[in-house]
Design a protein around this motif. Structure first.
Motif, PDB file in Angstrom:
ATOM      1  N   ILE B  30       0.857  -1.195   0.000  1.00  0.00           N
ATOM      2  CA  ILE B  30       0.000   0.000   0.000  1.00  0.00           C
ATOM      3  C   ILE B  30       0.891   1.242   0.000  1.00  0.00           C
ATOM      4  CG2 ILE B  30      -1.694   1.322   1.356  1.00  0.00           C
ATOM      5  CD1 ILE B  30      -2.860  -1.375   2.255  1.00  0.00           C
ATOM      6  N   GLU B  34      -2.901   6.489   0.102  1.00  0.00           N
ATOM      7  CA  GLU B  34      -4.001   5.695  -0.496  1.00  0.00           C
ATOM      8  C   GLU B  34      -5.235   5.735   0.393  1.00  0.00           C
ATOM      9  OE1 GLU B  34      -3.570   1.766  -1.916  1.00  0.00           O
ATOM     10  OE2 GLU B  34      -1.590   2.124  -2.811  1.00  0.00           O
ATOM     11  N   THR B  36      -7.929   3.111   0.866  1.00  0.00           N
ATOM     12  CA  THR B  36      -8.130   1.728   0.434  1.00  0.00           C
ATOM     13  C   THR B  36      -9.163   1.024   1.296  1.00  0.00           C
ATOM     14  OG1 THR B  36      -5.808   1.667  -0.204  1.00  0.00           O
ATOM     15  CG2 THR B  36      -6.907  -0.455   0.003  1.00  0.00           C
ATOM     16  N   THR B 196      -2.689   8.010   4.917  1.00  0.00           N
ATOM     17  CA  THR B 196      -3.089   6.748   4.291  1.00  0.00           C
ATOM     18  C   THR B 196      -4.245   6.143   5.086  1.00  0.00           C
ATOM     19  OG1 THR B 196      -0.799   6.415   3.656  1.00  0.00           O
ATOM     20  CG2 THR B 196      -2.238   4.481   3.557  1.00  0.00           C
ATOM     21  N   ARG B 211     -10.276   4.524  -3.406  1.00  0.00           N
ATOM     22  CA  ARG B 211      -9.580   4.550  -4.694  1.00  0.00           C
ATOM     23  C   ARG B 211      -9.130   3.153  -5.076  1.00  0.00           C
ATOM     24  NH1 ARG B 211      -6.168   9.292  -2.447  1.00  0.00           N
ATOM     25  NH2 ARG B 211      -7.657  10.987  -2.646  1.00  0.00           N
ATOM     26  N   ARG B 212      -9.069   2.299  -4.030  1.00  0.00           N
ATOM     27  CA  ARG B 212      -8.608   0.935  -4.298  1.00  0.00           C
ATOM     28  C   ARG B 212      -9.403  -0.028  -3.418  1.00  0.00           C
ATOM     29  NH1 ARG B 212      -2.570  -0.966  -2.618  1.00  0.00           N
ATOM     30  NH2 ARG B 212      -2.707  -3.150  -3.264  1.00  0.00           N
ATOM     31  N   ILE B 214      -9.592  -4.009  -2.051  1.00  0.00           N
ATOM     32  CA  ILE B 214      -8.897  -5.297  -1.950  1.00  0.00           C
ATOM     33  C   ILE B 214      -9.904  -6.295  -1.406  1.00  0.00           C
ATOM     34  CG2 ILE B 214      -7.007  -6.560  -0.849  1.00  0.00           C
ATOM     35  CD1 ILE B 214      -5.572  -3.797  -0.588  1.00  0.00           C
ATOM     36  N   GLN B 224      -7.861  -7.544  -6.518  1.00  0.00           N
ATOM     37  CA  GLN B 224      -7.451  -6.178  -6.173  1.00  0.00           C
ATOM     38  C   GLN B 224      -7.933  -5.216  -7.236  1.00  0.00           C
ATOM     39  OE1 GLN B 224      -3.796  -5.143  -4.311  1.00  0.00           O
ATOM     40  NE2 GLN B 224      -3.063  -7.245  -4.396  1.00  0.00           N
TER      41      GLN B 224
END
Lengths: 423, 224
Positions: B30, B34, B36, B196, B211-212, B214, B224
Motif C-alpha cells: 500500500i 491511499e 483503500t 493513508t 480509490r482501491r 482489496i 485487487q
C-alpha cells in the motif's frame, strides 16, 4: 511524556472511575474505613490500658521510686524490713530532692473479718505524708482519712480504712468496726478491733478488695509491739519521666549503703512491660486479621473493576498508552479509595474514641479478666496520639498497593485485540 | 512510496484445539496517501489483517513492514510507541474512554505523545471543529450520539497526524447521514494531509469512495 501532566491525568481518570463505579467504590471505602476504625480503636484502647495501669499503679502507692531492703527486687518478699529506717529518713530529709515527696510504709498480710465475712488482705501502714505520695486520701469518699489522727478511741482499737467493695459486702459504714488478724513477729496469731474511719473507692477492683489501710505506727505495734518498723519508703516526683532522675539522686545519697536498694517504677512493675508486650502481640494479630480482610476485599474489587473495564483498558493499550501508565492508574485508584476510606475511618473512629475519652469506657463486664492484668481500672479512657493516626494510615496505604499489584499487572498484560473484540 | 508491505502473511488462531487459518499468505503493498478498502465476507480476515498492520496483533509467519519498520522485530513496548506515533485507529464500536470528555479523549493521545498543553488544546479544538463537534467538546461519550462518538474517535485518530489510519467498519453503527459526514471528513483528511486510510468494510458508501478495493476471501486476497 511530561511526568507532572501524566500524574494529573492518572489522578483525573482514577477519580472519575471511582465516581463512575459508585457501589464498588463505596464497598472499598467502607471496608477500609471499618479496618481503620478497628485499628485506631485498638490502639486507643491499648493507650488507655497503658496509662490506666501506670497511673493506678502510681496512685495506689507504687509511687515513682521506692527505697527497699537490699535483695527485695530479686526475692520480692514482703516480710523484708528496712534496717535503721530512722537514719534513712534523716538522710532523705538532709538531701531533699526538689518537688519530690516521700513517705514511709509498713506492710503485712492478714485477714479482715466480721462475723459474716472474711477476706485475706494486705495491711498497709501509712504515715501522714501519704496523701502526698498516693491517692488514698482523694479516694476516701465516705468517712475520713486516717490523718490527722483521731484521739479518744476505745483502748485496744485502731482506726482503719477499707475499700468500697468490702464495705458493701460487709454492710458496714464509718464508725462500725471489724477485726484485723495477722501472724505477728513471733508467729503468734493476733487480732485487733478496728474502727472504720473511712471508705475508699479507687476504681481498681483488686485494690478495693484486698487493701486495708492503717497508720504505720499502729500496724507496727500490732505486729511487734514496737513502733519503728518500716517496709519501704515511697517517693513521688512531678511525673513518671522524673523517676530515673529521682532514683539517680537517691543512689548518690545512699551510695555507701549496701542494706538498701533503690527501685524505680519500671524496676518494681516488671510484669507491666511483659503485659504490654503481650497486649501488643495480640493487637498485631488483630491488625493482621483486619488488614487481611480489607486486603481481600480490595483485591477482589480492584480485580473485578479491571475485568469490567477490559475493553477500555484494551483501547488505552491500542492507542499507545505505556504499560507503566496503566499500571500506575490501577494502583492509584486502589490507593485513592483506601485513603478516602482511611480518613473516613479516622473521622468516625476518632469521634467514637473522643466520646469514650470524655465519658469513659466501662469494662466492668470483663472485670475478672481485668484483675488478671494488673492495676487496670473498671473504666478506661481511650485516646490517640498524632503518631497513632499516622500508624493507622500507614498500613492501609501499604495494603492498598499490595492488593492492587495483581490486578494492575493483569491490566498491563491485557491484549488489545482480545479486549476490543471480546476474544 | 510504499508505506505498508506484507509478504506471505499467515495468522493462525486456536479455538480450543481447532486451528483457524485467518490469513493464509497475504502479499500486499500500500502506497502513502491511499484510500483503500478491504472488503469481503465475515471471517475473510479483514480485521485480522488490519490488526496486524496496526501492530495490535502479531502474525504467525510472514513479513510485515510498516513505514520502514519490521514489526516482527519490535518488543511490546516498542509496538506501543509505534502505534502511538504512526497509527490512528477508528473502531466499529467507537471505543472512547468513557471517563474523559470529547476533548480529553482527543487530547489524551497528544498528552501521552509529550505535546505541551497549550498546543494540545489548540490542536484538539481544531480537529473537533473540523469534525463538526465544536459545541460538544466538554461532553462525555455517554452524552453524545453514536455518530458524534464516532466523529470524536476519528478526531482522536487524526489529531496526532499519523501516517496511517486504520478503520475497522467505521460506519457499521451509523445512519446514512452520519456515515456520509464521517467518510467525507476522512476523504478530506486523506486529500489534504496525504494520510493513508485503510478500511475494512461491508458498506458500499465506503467502497464507492475508495480509490482501491482489496477483496479478501478465506484469508487470501481474491481480487485487487
Amino acid at each position: 511524556m511530561n511526568f507532572f501532566e501524566t500524574i494529573l491525568m492518572i489522578i483525573k481518570i482514577g477519580f472519575r472511575n471511582i465516581v463512575r463505579q459508585k457501589k464498588r467504590s463505596a464497598l472499598i471505602i467502607s471496608s477500609a474505613a471499618t479496618g481503620v476504625i478497628g485499628i485506631i480503636f485498638t490502639i486507643a484502647l491499648i493507650n488507655a490500658f497503658f496509662i490506666a495501669m501506670v497511673e493506678n499503679g502510681i496512685k495506689s502507692g507504687l509511687g515513682h521510686v521506692q527505697i527497699r531492703p537490699a535483695g527485695y527486687e530479686e526475692s520480692r518478699k514482703m516480710g523484708m524490713l528496712l534496717q535503721d529506717p530512722l537514719s534513712i529518713q534523716i538522710n532523705i530529709e538532709d538531701h531533699k530532692i526538689k518537688n519530690t515527696h516521700f513517705s514511709g510504709r509498713f506492710e503485712r498480710e492478714g485477714i479482715l473479718r466480721i462475723a459474716s465475712f472474711t477476706r485475706g488482705v494486705l495491711f498497709i501502714g501509712i504515715e501522714e505524708n501519704e496523701k502526698k505520695v498516693s491517692h488514698y486520701s482523694d479516694w476516701t469518699n465516705e468517712g475520713e482519712f486516717l490523718f490527722p489522727e483521731k484521739t479518744g478511741l476505745h483502748p485496744g482499737t485502731v482506726p482503719c480504712m477499707i475499700g468500697r467493695i468490702n464495705a458493701e459486702k460487709m454492710e458496714v459504714a464509718p464508725g462500725d468496726w471489724a477485726v484485723l488478724s495477722l501472724s505477728d513477729q513471733t508467729g503468734t496469731y493476733r487480732s485487733v478491733r478496728c474502727i472504720i474511719s473511712g471508705i475508699f473507692s479507687s476504681s481498681v477492683e483488686p485494690i478495693d478488695k484486698y487493701t486495708v489501710i492503717l497508720t504505720r505506727r499502729d500496724l507496727s505495734e500490732f505486729y511487734s509491739e514496737k513502733d519503728d518498723l518500716y517496709s519501704y519508703f515511697v517517693f513521688l516526683g512531678e511525673s513518671l519521666e522524673h523517676a530515673e532522675k529521682i532514683k539517680g539522686s537517691l543512689q548518690n545519697t545512699f551510695s555507701g549503703n549496701s542494706e538498701i536498694e533503690i527501685l524505680s517504677f519500671s524496676d518494681l512493675e516488671k510484669y507491666f512491660s511483659g503485659t504490654m508486650e503481650m497486649v501488643d502481640v495480640f493487637s498485631w494479630i488483630f491488625y493482621l486479621i483486619l488488614l487481611i480482610g480489607v486486603a481481600l476485599i480490595l483485591f477482589e474489587s480492584i480485580t473485578m473493576s479491571v475485568f469490567e473495564r477490559m475493553r477500555e483498558l484494551g483501547i488505552m493499550h491500542a492507542i499507545g498508552s505505556r504499560p507503566l501508565f496503566i499500571f500506575a492508574m490501577v494502583i492509584y485508584e486502589s490507593i485513592l479509595l483506601t485513603i478516602i476510606g482511611s480518613f473516613l475511618g479516622i473521622a468516625l473512629g476518632g469521634f467514637l474514641i473522643l466520646f469514650f475519652n470524655i465519658y469513659g469506657l466501662n469494662l466492668s463486664y470483663f472485670s475478672e479478666g481485668i484483675e488478671s492484668i494488673g492495676k487496670l481500672g473498671s473504666t478506661v479512657y481511650p485516646f490517640l496520639t498524632p503518631l497513632n493516626i499516622l500508624e493507622a494510615l500507614y498500613f492501609p496505604f501499604l495494603i492498598s498497593i499490595a492488593s492492587a499489584i495483581f490486578p494492575a499487572l493483569k491490566a498491563v498484560r491485557i491484549s488489545p485485540v482480545k479486549a476490543i473484540y471480546n476474544r | 512510496m510504499t508505506l505498508i508491505q506484507t509478504k506471505g502473511l499467515h495468522k493462525v488462531f486456536y479455538q480450543g484445539e481447532i486451528a483457524v487459518n485467518a490469513l493464509q499468505g497475504i502479499d500486499l503493498s500500500i502506497e502513502k496517501g491511499e484510500f483503500t478498502s478491504l472488503v469481503g465476507p465475515s471471517g475473510s480476515g479483514k480485521t485480522t489483517l488490519l490488526n496486524i498492520i496496526g501492530a495490535l496483533d502479531r502474525q504467525t509467519s510472514g513479513e510485515i513492514i510498516v513505514g520502514g519498520q519490521d514489526l516482527s522485530r519490535l518488543s511490546n513496548t516498542q509496538l506501543s510507541d509505534f502505534r502511538l506515533h504512526n497509527i490512528g485507529f477508528v473502531f466499529q464500536a467507537y471505543n472512547l474512554i468513557p471517563v474523559l470528555t470529547a476533548i480529553e479523549n482527543v487530547e489524551y493521545i497528544l498528552m501521552i505523545s509529550g505535546i505541551k498543553k497549550s498546543e494540545r488544546i489548540s490542536r484538539s479544538k481544531e480537529i473537533l471543529n473540523d469534525v463538526g463537534l465544536s459545541e460538544e467538546i466538554d461532553r462525555f461519550p455517554a452524552q453524545l450520539s453514536g455518530g458524534q462518538q464516532q466523529r470524536v474517535a476519528v478526531a482522536r485518530a487524526l489529531v496526532s497526524d499519523p501516517e496511517i489510519v486504520l478503520a475497522d467498519e467505521p460506519t457499521a453503527n451509523l445512519d446514512s447521514e452520519n456515515a456520509d459526514i464521517l467518510l467525507d471528513i476522512m476523504k478530506k483528511m486523506c486529500d489534504e494531509r496525504k494520510t493513508t486510510f485503510l478500511f475494512s468494510t461491508h458498506d458500499t458508501r465506503v467502497m464507492e469512495r475508495a480509490r482501491r478495493l482489496i477483496k479478501l476471501r478465506d484469508g487470501l486476497i481474491a481480487e485487487q
